[in-house]
Design a protein around this motif. Structure first.
Motif, short mmCIF file in Angstrom:
data_model
loop_
_atom_site.label_atom_id
_atom_site.label_comp_id
_atom_site.label_asym_id
_atom_site.label_seq_id
_atom_site.Cartn_x
_atom_site.Cartn_y
_atom_site.Cartn_z
N ASP A 119 0.82 -1.21 0.00
CA ASP A 119 0.00 0.00 0.00
C ASP A 119 0.85 1.27 0.00
O ASP A 119 0.68 2.15 0.84
N HIS B 144 -5.50 -4.54 -9.45
CA HIS B 144 -6.79 -4.52 -8.76
C HIS B 144 -7.74 -5.45 -9.49
O HIS B 144 -7.62 -5.64 -10.71
N PRO B 145 -8.70 -6.04 -8.77
CA PRO B 145 -9.59 -7.02 -9.40
C PRO B 145 -10.32 -6.48 -10.63
O PRO B 145 -10.64 -7.23 -11.55
N THR B 146 -10.57 -5.17 -10.67
CA THR B 146 -11.35 -4.61 -11.78
C THR B 146 -10.49 -4.28 -13.01
O THR B 146 -11.02 -3.96 -14.07
N GLU B 147 -9.16 -4.32 -12.86
CA GLU B 147 -8.30 -3.92 -13.97
C GLU B 147 -8.16 -5.04 -14.99
O GLU B 147 -8.06 -6.21 -14.63
N ASN C 294 1.21 4.30 -5.09
CA ASN C 294 0.26 3.40 -5.75
C ASN C 294 -0.62 2.75 -4.68
O ASN C 294 -0.47 1.56 -4.39
N GLY D 172 -3.01 0.81 -2.35
CA GLY D 172 -3.72 -0.45 -2.52
C GLY D 172 -2.93 -1.51 -3.26
O GLY D 172 -3.32 -2.67 -3.29
N ARG D 173 -1.80 -1.12 -3.87
CA ARG D 173 -1.01 -2.13 -4.59
C ARG D 173 0.08 -2.69 -3.69
O ARG D 173 0.46 -2.10 -2.69
N GLN E 97 0.71 -5.88 -8.04
CA GLN E 97 -0.55 -6.58 -8.15
C GLN E 97 -1.60 -5.72 -8.82
O GLN E 97 -1.66 -4.51 -8.60
N GLU F 165 -6.63 -10.67 4.03
CA GLU F 165 -6.38 -9.26 3.74
C GLU F 165 -6.43 -8.43 5.02
O GLU F 165 -5.54 -7.63 5.30
#
Lengths: 585, 70
Positions: A244, A270-273, A248, A250-251, A268, A402
């Motif tokens: 985090d 993000h799940p939406t990318e 960047n 959250g990465r 890493q 997490e």
């Protein structure tokens, strides 16, 4: 459902050149044929000219067994892929006669640091003490790894080792006496015959597909972008991780230094990318720029290579299917965290090399090849357990992982015990406990420490002929007996060593400390005498008042005793060669 | 001060992660609160407990609360 290629499905090469390295394009050769079949027949065909295939070929050539390596490409790999070589891998490279350029070009490292947001929360070091001579980790681009192995291969007798470029495998048929492999270049198709086929053709193995085999296990959802950039930074070689980071949010970011001013960044998604979008230069550049800015770096850089990675822990159930053997990514995949991928491939190659050579030379019966699969499949299970721990921390698979990871990171700075949960467990050599090539002796229970049956060699400094040496570089190519204790080695032991030599095995006898070998018993023995350095052998091998260790051809311990009786040594050697059912007390 | 080894800690940690996931997101606070109460009783030491409580408290700009400018 496991995707057929769980790793690096998309590669985006930004520049066709990498700094300082010229990719030689090798000519495609087609051998003399009769009726569409190659006239020459070699004992071993190796599918894949990557690091694992070349290591198998070198291991066989060093034992006088001829192998043909077929590689679909005409160059070594383009992008930088595997970059971390473990200490055990360096030991293996040394035994393959290839170590020097790896040490000269590679960047050795011993530890790393982890950050949460902008705070350092862990500074770890890997075991590296006065007993060691090889670095715990060495960073080197895979194209150098392949090139240095090719350079070593070029020094071999060409009848023992040929690399055939631009040649792919189109099919195979196993018969009772061998394997017929269909080969194809862009202009020719022909068949070739071999006694054994070793598949080292990677995660998308054509041999595995042709044999109708599948790997089973777990694939993870978390995706990582892997980026190599060229930038001149005056920073030490270490493993850097940010959780985090403010640049960047959250990465999770990882950063590794490679030779020639190359730096590896992993982060890493993000799940939406979208994977394909995110490995494009215009999406990678802002991530890298923000990261470098956070580190206070304002220097020009050049994007070399990007790809997408998804962690997978999958394996074939068996690494043997008749006369076809599987090694490296063709047999199994482990998550990258902890660098167990290529390093376990080198262990595969070194384990398989001596066993295959022993079967072909008639020293071992065929079932010893089953122990290759048993030992290395078990090693994969151990590797996966360790790699999963790292993966669960680097890429939490669920809400619980997490939340707890975030709690660990927030407490780590002030609580060293909690910080150990961040420590990336790096690849370590794995013991073949319970292998049927081991002999568990009547004395085994008296050893409290030291490497037990199946353990990899434990490094130990020694003085041999007045020179400082280490145990792992005095081990012989076949068997090594290390004798520590007072007085003469009994003539019965020397006789049994000579029996082994008469069977065509090479044997090194290393006497340690005050132990001596009667001069009349030397004969063809490669006898060495070592003095102990500060009692280290005694401590590391639990060798007081006496101890005898037998090492097998790949350096793993196969038996140990306090005192030996007639037949002990012959039985243990027979067991290690798969010539008898393992004797259990 | 820890009396357990690294493997034991890692195994316990993994079980805890799995248990939080199993509790489901709406009930994870309740699960963690119950766990704390049980551990507090097991600790049975008011002074130690207050020290641990203080260590666990989140300060602004640190810990789990992300500040606005980030």
């Amino acid at each position: 459902m496991i995707p057929s290629n769980p790793r690096r499905s998309k590669v985006f090469v930004v520049e066709s050149t990498v700094p300082n390295f010229v990719h030689t394009t090798h000519p495609v050769t087609v051998p003399p044929r009769a009726n569409g079949r190659e006239i020459a027949r070699r004992p071993v065909l190796i599918a894949g000219g990557g690091p694992v295939g070349l290591a198998v070929a070198l291991a066989l050539a060093s034992r006088g067994i001829a192998a043909l390596v077929v590689e679909a490409d005409q160059t070594v790999c383009a992008g930088s892929r595997a970059i971390c070589l473990s200490r055990r891998t360096l030991e293996i490279l040394e035994r393959l006669g290839a170590l020097t350029p790896f040490q000269e070009k590679g960047l050795a490292w011993t530890g790393g640091r982890s950050f949460h947001r902008s705070e350092e929360v862990l500074h770890f070091t890997m075991p590296h003490d006065q007993d060691q001579r090889l670095a715990p980790m060495t960073n080197l681009q895979q194209y150098y790894i392949e090139q240095f192995l090719l350079d070593a291969a070029a020094k071999c007798d060409p009848d023992l080792l040929e690399v055939r470029w631009g040649t792919r495998i189109d099919g195979l048929h196993q018969g009772p006496d061998g394997v017929v492999v269909e080969l194809a270049t862009d202009t020719a198709s022909y068949a070739t015959e071999c006694d054994f086929l070793v598949a080292c053709d990677g995660a998308r193995s054509r041999v595995r597909q042709a044999a109708g085999l599948r790997m089973n296990g777990t694939s993870y959802e978390g995706r990582y972008v892997i980026v190599d950039i060229e930038i001149n930074l005056d920073l030490p070689t270490e493993r850097l991780a940010w959780f985090d980071p403010p640049s960047n949010p959250g990465r999770t970011m990882l950063m590794h230094k490679q030779p020639d001013n190359l730096w590896r960044l992993d982060y890493q998604l993000h799940p939406t990318e979208d994977s394909e979008e995110m490995i494009r230069e215009d999406n990678v550049t802002p991530v890298v720029n923000a990261h470098l800015a956070m580190m206070g770096i304002d220097r020009p850089w050049r994007l070399i290579w990007t790809s997408m990675y998804r962690a997978a822990a999958v394996s074939l159930d068996s690494y043997r299917s008749g006369r076809v053997l599987f090694a490296g990514d063709a047999a199994h995949l482990v998550p990258i965290f902890g660098v167990r991928g290529l390093n376990s491939g080198f262990d595969d190659a070194f384990n398989l090399g001596w066993k295959l050579a022993s079967v072909i030379a008639g020293c071992s019966p065929d079932p010893i090849l089953d122990t290759y699969s048993e030992e290395r499949r078990r090693a994969w299970e151990v590797n996966v357990t360790s790699a999963m721990k790292s993966t669960e921390f680097m890429a939490p698979p669920s809400r619980g992982y997490e939340l707890m990871r975030d709690a660990v990171l927030s407490l780590a700075k002030d609580h060293p015990a909690i910080a150990t949960l961040i420590d990336p467990r790096q690849s370590a050599a794995i013991a073949y406990e319970g292998s049927r090539l081991n002999t568990v002796t009547r004395d085994e229970g008296s050893f409290k420490t030291g490497p037990g049956p199946g353990s990899p060699p434990l490094e130990c400094p020694l003085i041999v002929n007045g020179k400082k040496r280490y145990l792992t570089n005095v081990l012989g190519s076949d068997f090594t007996l290390v004798w520590s204790g007072e007085g003469d080695v009994p003539s019965i032991v020397a006789n049994e060593l000579h029996c082994a030599i008469n069977r065509g095995l090479s044997v090194v006898l290393l006497t340690i400390g005050t132990a001596t070998l009667l001069s009349g018993t030397v004969g063809q023995l490669q006898a060495l005498h070592a003095q102990i350095v500060e009692g280290r052998f005694i401590d590391l091998y639990d060798a007081a008042p006496s101890a005898v260790y037998l090492f097998r051809p790949d350096g793993h311990v196969c038996a140990r005793w306090r005192t030996m009786q007639p037949g002990d040594l012959s039985n243990a050697i027979d067991t290690a060669l798969g010539c008898r059912k393992a004797a259990r007390p | 001060m820890s009396v357990w080894n690294r493997d034991e800690r890692e195994r316990a940690y993994t079980k805890l992660c799995e248990a939080v996931t199993a509790a489901s997101e709406e009930k994870e606070s309740l699960f963690l609160a119950r766990l704390c109460l049980l551990l507090m009783e097991k600790l049975g030491d008011a002074e130690k407990f207050e020290g641990i409580l203080a260590q666990a408290q989140l300060q602004s700009g640190k810990g789990l609360t992300r500040s606005a400018q980030e």
